[in-house]
Design a protein around this motif. Structure first.
Motif, PDB file in Angstrom:
ATOM      1  N   GLY A  80      18.449 -56.097  -2.648  1.00  0.00           N
ATOM      2  CA  GLY A  80      19.083 -56.050  -1.333  1.00  0.00           C
ATOM      3  C   GLY A  80      18.834 -57.351  -0.598  1.00  0.00           C
ATOM      4  N   VAL A  81      19.878 -57.940  -0.063  1.00  0.00           N
ATOM      5  CA  VAL A  81      19.776 -59.177   0.716  1.00  0.00           C
ATOM      6  C   VAL A  81      20.177 -58.814   2.144  1.00  0.00           C
ATOM      7  CG1 VAL A  81      20.530 -61.564   0.949  1.00  0.00           C
ATOM      8  CG2 VAL A  81      20.332 -60.544  -1.337  1.00  0.00           C
ATOM      9  N   LEU A  82      19.187 -58.788   3.029  1.00  0.00           N
ATOM     10  CA  LEU A  82      19.349 -58.300   4.397  1.00  0.00           C
ATOM     11  C   LEU A  82      19.178 -59.460   5.374  1.00  0.00           C
ATOM     12  CD1 LEU A  82      19.594 -55.712   6.211  1.00  0.00           C
ATOM     13  CD2 LEU A  82      17.109 -55.587   6.122  1.00  0.00           C
ATOM     14  N   HIS A  83      20.240 -60.200   5.571  1.00  0.00           N
ATOM     15  CA  HIS A  83      20.227 -61.332   6.505  1.00  0.00           C
ATOM     16  C   HIS A  83      21.494 -61.282   7.342  1.00  0.00           C
ATOM     17  CE1 HIS A  83      16.720 -63.256   4.831  1.00  0.00           C
ATOM     18  NE2 HIS A  83      17.253 -63.272   3.632  1.00  0.00           N
ATOM     19  N   SER A  84      21.362 -61.630   8.631  1.00  0.00           N
ATOM     20  CA  SER A  84      22.511 -61.606   9.528  1.00  0.00           C
ATOM     21  C   SER A  84      23.508 -62.689   9.150  1.00  0.00           C
ATOM     22  CB  SER A  84      22.061 -61.808  10.975  1.00  0.00           C
ATOM     23  OG  SER A  84      21.356 -60.683  11.429  1.00  0.00           O
ATOM     24  N   LEU A  85      24.753 -62.268   8.963  1.00  0.00           N
ATOM     25  CA  LEU A  85      25.832 -63.195   8.650  1.00  0.00           C
ATOM     26  C   LEU A  85      26.764 -63.342   9.839  1.00  0.00           C
ATOM     27  CD1 LEU A  85      26.588 -61.819   5.076  1.00  0.00           C
ATOM     28  CD2 LEU A  85      24.941 -63.571   5.765  1.00  0.00           C
TER      29      LEU A  85
ATOM     30  N   SER B 119      22.561 -47.609  -1.691  1.00  0.00           N
ATOM     31  CA  SER B 119      22.791 -48.647  -2.708  1.00  0.00           C
ATOM     32  C   SER B 119      21.740 -48.623  -3.802  1.00  0.00           C
ATOM     33  CB  SER B 119      22.816 -50.029  -2.051  1.00  0.00           C
ATOM     34  OG  SER B 119      23.849 -50.109  -1.110  1.00  0.00           O
ATOM     35  N   MET B 120      20.635 -47.927  -3.558  1.00  0.00           N
ATOM     36  CA  MET B 120      19.556 -47.759  -4.542  1.00  0.00           C
ATOM     37  C   MET B 120      19.034 -49.095  -5.074  1.00  0.00           C
ATOM     38  SD  MET B 120      19.284 -44.480  -4.465  1.00  0.00           S
ATOM     39  CE  MET B 120      18.236 -44.085  -5.839  1.00  0.00           C
ATOM     40  N   VAL B 121      18.746 -50.030  -4.147  1.00  0.00           N
ATOM     41  CA  VAL B 121      18.188 -51.311  -4.568  1.00  0.00           C
ATOM     42  C   VAL B 121      16.737 -51.135  -4.967  1.00  0.00           C
ATOM     43  CG1 VAL B 121      19.781 -52.652  -3.130  1.00  0.00           C
ATOM     44  CG2 VAL B 121      17.530 -52.029  -2.235  1.00  0.00           C
ATOM     45  N   ASP B 122      16.254 -52.075  -5.775  1.00  0.00           N
ATOM     46  CA  ASP B 122      14.865 -52.042  -6.228  1.00  0.00           C
ATOM     47  C   ASP B 122      13.940 -52.793  -5.293  1.00  0.00           C
ATOM     48  OD1 ASP B 122      15.342 -50.680  -8.847  1.00  0.00           O
ATOM     49  OD2 ASP B 122      16.614 -52.433  -9.143  1.00  0.00           O
ATOM     50  N   VAL B 123      14.489 -53.732  -4.543  1.00  0.00           N
ATOM     51  CA  VAL B 123      13.703 -54.561  -3.637  1.00  0.00           C
ATOM     52  C   VAL B 123      14.644 -55.088  -2.559  1.00  0.00           C
ATOM     53  CG1 VAL B 123      14.076 -56.675  -4.983  1.00  0.00           C
ATOM     54  CG2 VAL B 123      12.049 -56.487  -3.551  1.00  0.00           C
ATOM     55  N   ILE B 124      14.076 -55.409  -1.377  1.00  0.00           N
ATOM     56  CA  ILE B 124      14.860 -55.984  -0.285  1.00  0.00           C
ATOM     57  C   ILE B 124      14.230 -57.298   0.132  1.00  0.00           C
ATOM     58  CG2 ILE B 124      15.599 -55.722   2.126  1.00  0.00           C
ATOM     59  CD1 ILE B 124      15.615 -52.718   1.713  1.00  0.00           C
ATOM     60  N   PHE B 125      15.073 -58.316   0.286  1.00  0.00           N
ATOM     61  CA  PHE B 125      14.659 -59.574   0.898  1.00  0.00           C
ATOM     62  C   PHE B 125      15.397 -59.690   2.214  1.00  0.00           C
ATOM     63  CE2 PHE B 125      13.630 -60.396  -3.474  1.00  0.00           C
ATOM     64  CZ  PHE B 125      12.441 -61.099  -3.391  1.00  0.00           C
ATOM     65  N   GLY B 126      14.652 -59.892   3.291  1.00  0.00           N
ATOM     66  CA  GLY B 126      15.309 -60.009   4.588  1.00  0.00           C
ATOM     67  C   GLY B 126      14.307 -60.202   5.695  1.00  0.00           C
TER      68      GLY B 126
END
Length: 85
Positions: free
Chosen positions: A15-20, A78-85
């Motif tokens: 998961g990529v959690l950054h404001s766009l 989304s069942m991600v394994d990890v989140i970066f954000g």
């Protein structure tokens, strides 16, 4: 000595959690781009643990409550394994 080997489900979802959009997009869009570049490089080198890495990008739109909601969606929908954000 025994060795425990974990089962890995492919692909590994990140998961990529950054404001766009919104006020934080000016700094966080480049963070998203850097994550996608690193994932592409790792996949070109054979992936991770024999699996391709798949990015799931979401836009919390510089809204703090939306960050929490999007993180929850990444984990539960989304069942991600990890989140970066």
């Amino acid at each position: 000595m025994s060795c425990i080997v974990a089962q890995v489900e492919c692909p590994i979802r990140v998961g990529v959690l950054h404001s766009l959009s919104g006020s934080m997009a000016i700094s966080e869009t480049t963070l998203k781009d850097a994550m996608l570049m690193l994932i592409a490089q790792q996949n070109a080198a054979g992936g991770l643990l024999g699996c391709e890495i798949e990015a799931v990008v979401v836009d919390p739109a510089s809204d703090w409550p939306l960050f929490a909601e999007k993180a929850r969606e990444l984990l539960t929908v989304s069942m991600v394994d990890v989140i970066f954000g």
